[in-house]
Design a protein around this motif. Structure first.
Motif, PDB file in Angstrom:
ATOM      1  N   PRO A 138      -5.974  -3.113   8.286  1.00  0.00           N
ATOM      2  CA  PRO A 138      -4.870  -3.138   8.098  1.00  0.00           C
ATOM      3  C   PRO A 138      -4.276  -4.453   8.142  1.00  0.00           C
ATOM      4  CG  PRO A 138      -4.821  -1.808  10.200  1.00  0.00           C
ATOM      5  CD  PRO A 138      -6.304  -2.032   9.706  1.00  0.00           C
ATOM      6  N   VAL A 139      -3.434  -4.768   7.170  1.00  0.00           N
ATOM      7  CA  VAL A 139      -2.627  -6.157   7.370  1.00  0.00           C
ATOM      8  C   VAL A 139      -1.061  -5.996   7.391  1.00  0.00           C
ATOM      9  CG1 VAL A 139      -2.372  -8.443   6.381  1.00  0.00           C
ATOM     10  CG2 VAL A 139      -4.585  -7.360   6.304  1.00  0.00           C
ATOM     11  N   VAL A 140      -0.359  -5.996   8.381  1.00  0.00           N
ATOM     12  CA  VAL A 140       1.134  -5.994   8.488  1.00  0.00           C
ATOM     13  C   VAL A 140       1.703  -7.488   8.144  1.00  0.00           C
ATOM     14  CG1 VAL A 140       3.209  -5.346   9.520  1.00  0.00           C
ATOM     15  CG2 VAL A 140       1.258  -4.175   9.944  1.00  0.00           C
ATOM     16  N   ALA A 177       5.159   2.202   8.208  1.00  0.00           N
ATOM     17  CA  ALA A 177       4.369   2.798   6.833  1.00  0.00           C
ATOM     18  C   ALA A 177       3.160   2.392   7.080  1.00  0.00           C
ATOM     19  CB  ALA A 177       4.962   2.103   5.593  1.00  0.00           C
ATOM     20  N   MET A 178       2.550   1.440   7.655  1.00  0.00           N
ATOM     21  CA  MET A 178       1.026   1.149   7.870  1.00  0.00           C
ATOM     22  C   MET A 178       0.484   2.147   8.804  1.00  0.00           C
ATOM     23  SD  MET A 178      -1.408  -0.736   6.643  1.00  0.00           S
ATOM     24  CE  MET A 178      -0.567  -2.243   6.192  1.00  0.00           C
ATOM     25  N   SER A 179       1.171   2.052   9.937  1.00  0.00           N
ATOM     26  CA  SER A 179       0.678   2.989  10.968  1.00  0.00           C
ATOM     27  C   SER A 179       0.525   4.599  10.305  1.00  0.00           C
ATOM     28  CB  SER A 179       1.914   3.329  12.163  1.00  0.00           C
ATOM     29  OG  SER A 179       1.273   4.008  13.125  1.00  0.00           O
ATOM     30  N   VAL A 208      -2.696   4.460   7.988  1.00  0.00           N
ATOM     31  CA  VAL A 208      -3.846   4.203   8.739  1.00  0.00           C
ATOM     32  C   VAL A 208      -4.369   5.392   9.381  1.00  0.00           C
ATOM     33  CG1 VAL A 208      -5.099   3.174  10.525  1.00  0.00           C
ATOM     34  CG2 VAL A 208      -3.788   1.885   9.044  1.00  0.00           C
ATOM     35  N   ASN A 209      -3.343   6.365  10.003  1.00  0.00           N
ATOM     36  CA  ASN A 209      -3.445   7.406  10.868  1.00  0.00           C
ATOM     37  C   ASN A 209      -4.089   8.629   9.732  1.00  0.00           C
ATOM     38  OD1 ASN A 209      -2.778   6.095  13.295  1.00  0.00           O
ATOM     39  ND2 ASN A 209      -0.615   6.957  13.056  1.00  0.00           N
ATOM     40  N   GLY A 210      -3.139   8.639   8.649  1.00  0.00           N
ATOM     41  CA  GLY A 210      -3.633   9.726   7.845  1.00  0.00           C
ATOM     42  C   GLY A 210      -4.928   9.364   7.134  1.00  0.00           C
ATOM     43  N   ALA A 236       0.837  -1.311  -0.036  1.00  0.00           N
ATOM     44  CA  ALA A 236       0.026  -0.035  -0.205  1.00  0.00           C
ATOM     45  C   ALA A 236       0.997   1.536  -0.023  1.00  0.00           C
ATOM     46  CB  ALA A 236      -1.054   0.077   1.285  1.00  0.00           C
ATOM     47  N   GLY A 237       2.011   1.390   0.601  1.00  0.00           N
ATOM     48  CA  GLY A 237       2.701   2.440   0.882  1.00  0.00           C
ATOM     49  C   GLY A 237       2.113   3.670   1.366  1.00  0.00           C
ATOM     50  N   ASP A 238       2.116   4.769   0.785  1.00  0.00           N
ATOM     51  CA  ASP A 238       1.579   5.908   1.223  1.00  0.00           C
ATOM     52  C   ASP A 238       0.159   6.016   0.710  1.00  0.00           C
ATOM     53  OD1 ASP A 238       1.844   6.818  -1.430  1.00  0.00           O
ATOM     54  OD2 ASP A 238       2.903   8.451  -0.939  1.00  0.00           O
ATOM     55  N   GLY A 239      -0.398   5.243  -0.031  1.00  0.00           N
ATOM     56  CA  GLY A 239      -1.896   5.344  -0.758  1.00  0.00           C
ATOM     57  C   GLY A 239      -2.366   6.385  -1.417  1.00  0.00           C
TER      58      GLY A 239
END
Length: 325
Positions: A138-140, A119-121, A124-126, A88-91
């Motif tokens: 999310p899936v890490v 990166a996932m955190s 998701v926060n964004g 996903a990166g920055d999406g």
């Protein structure tokens, strides 16, 4: 460091990979290890370079065809579905689709997959701030684990693999990966893959060897990572970045070139590697495709092409695929 003390400790995945890659002929390292924190920052710079067209081209596709792409991914029968994105990166591009689904009140959950917890955190926060109504799961995980879990997801799903990442696979590995993607897909599910298309060979080569030297720094950063994490003693002054593109094979190949005869000690492996002058380490493939090649690849993987979306200059294609009925 003694050999016995080194061998008594299990090697990290990176150390195991380096041991295998530097013992073979020709020497090779995987581009998956480019992306430490410094590498990720450098790649963000690369995407903004004037020579690096792929990110802009794919973003233009999403901006121009976002509604049609969302419609192509939406299941034919109304009901909840999952939008699963591998890497996903920055999406940034995916957010265009997410807003489109939210605009049309689709009942969906976004399931981004990334190996980096940091990166996932951040993603998701964004998303929670930008789209508070979005359901995110999310899936890490690495791709292999995520793929094995796809079949167990209830309901329909759309799987995204964007950014021309498919081009980093060698041909046999690419087909194997696509077959892995196809295996858990029901006929109603959809798969969206980004492909960088063949074009002026000079434009392609320039995208991977920019005039500012950012891509060279990105490639050389791999050696910096080995120095830091494996305590290697690569002298970056004795290495240079080289990229070539073959219009016949459609392959960009990137290398690190030893500019002199030298030896490199890697204490984490308790091993010294010899490099001849102008010997190379192959670090990346980036294949470019034609639309007929994409159709053929889909068929070999047991998939069919449902829709193809390109930018105005036909630099890039986002291709929607499905399993056969």
């Amino acid at each position: 460091m003694s050999s016995s003390s080194t061998l008594s400790r299990p090697l990290s995945a990176l150390a195991q990979h380096v041991a295998t890659g530097l013992r073979q002929t020709p020497k090779a390292l995987s581009s998956m290890y480019f992306y430490d924190d410094a590498g990720s920052r450098l790649f963000q710079q690369i995407m903004a370079l004037p020579e690096y067209y792929p990110t802009r081209a794919e973003f233009a596709i999403f901006e121009q065809h976002g509604a049609a792409i969302a419609e192509a991914l939406r299941p034919a029968v109304n009901g909840p579905f999952a939008l699963v994105e591998l890497g996903a990166g920055d999406g940034s591009k995916t957010k265009v689709l997410l807003r489109e689904f939210l605009r049309t009140d689709a009942d969906f959950t976004y399931a981004p997959v990334d190996i980096s917890a940091g990166a996932m955190s951040g993603l998701v926060n964004g998303l929670q701030q930008e789209m508070p109504g979005l359901q995110v799961a999310p899936v890490v995980s690495d791709y292999a684990t995520a793929l094995s879990q796809l079949g167990s997801r209830p309901g329909s799903k759309g799987v995204l693999f964007l950014g021309s990442n498919i081009g980093n696979f060698a041909p046999a590995d690419r087909l194997s990966f696509l077959r892995q993607l196809a295996a858990p897909l029901a006929p109603a599910d959809r798969l969206l893959i980004g492909f960088d298309l063949q074009k002026d060979p000079r434009r392609i080569r320039a995208a991977y060897d920019d005039s500012q030297g950012v891509t060279a720094a990105f490639n050389l950063n791999l050696l910096t990572r080995l120095n830091r994490e494996l305590h290697a003693d690569f002298d970056l002054a004795n290495w240079q970045h080289f990229t070539d593109y073959s219009p016949l094979s459609g392959a960009v190949r990137s290398f690190l070139v030893s500019t002199r005869a030298q030896q490199v000690r890697i204490p984490a492996l308790d091993e010294t590697f010899q490099f001849a002058a102008w010997e190379v380490i192959h670090t990346e493939n980036s294949f470019k495709f034609t639309l007929p090649q994409i159709e053929e690849l889909a068929a070999q993987a047991g998939l069919r092409v449902v829709d193809t979306f390109t930018d105005a200059d036909t630099d890039f294609a986002d291709v929607v695929m499905a399993a056969h009925e």
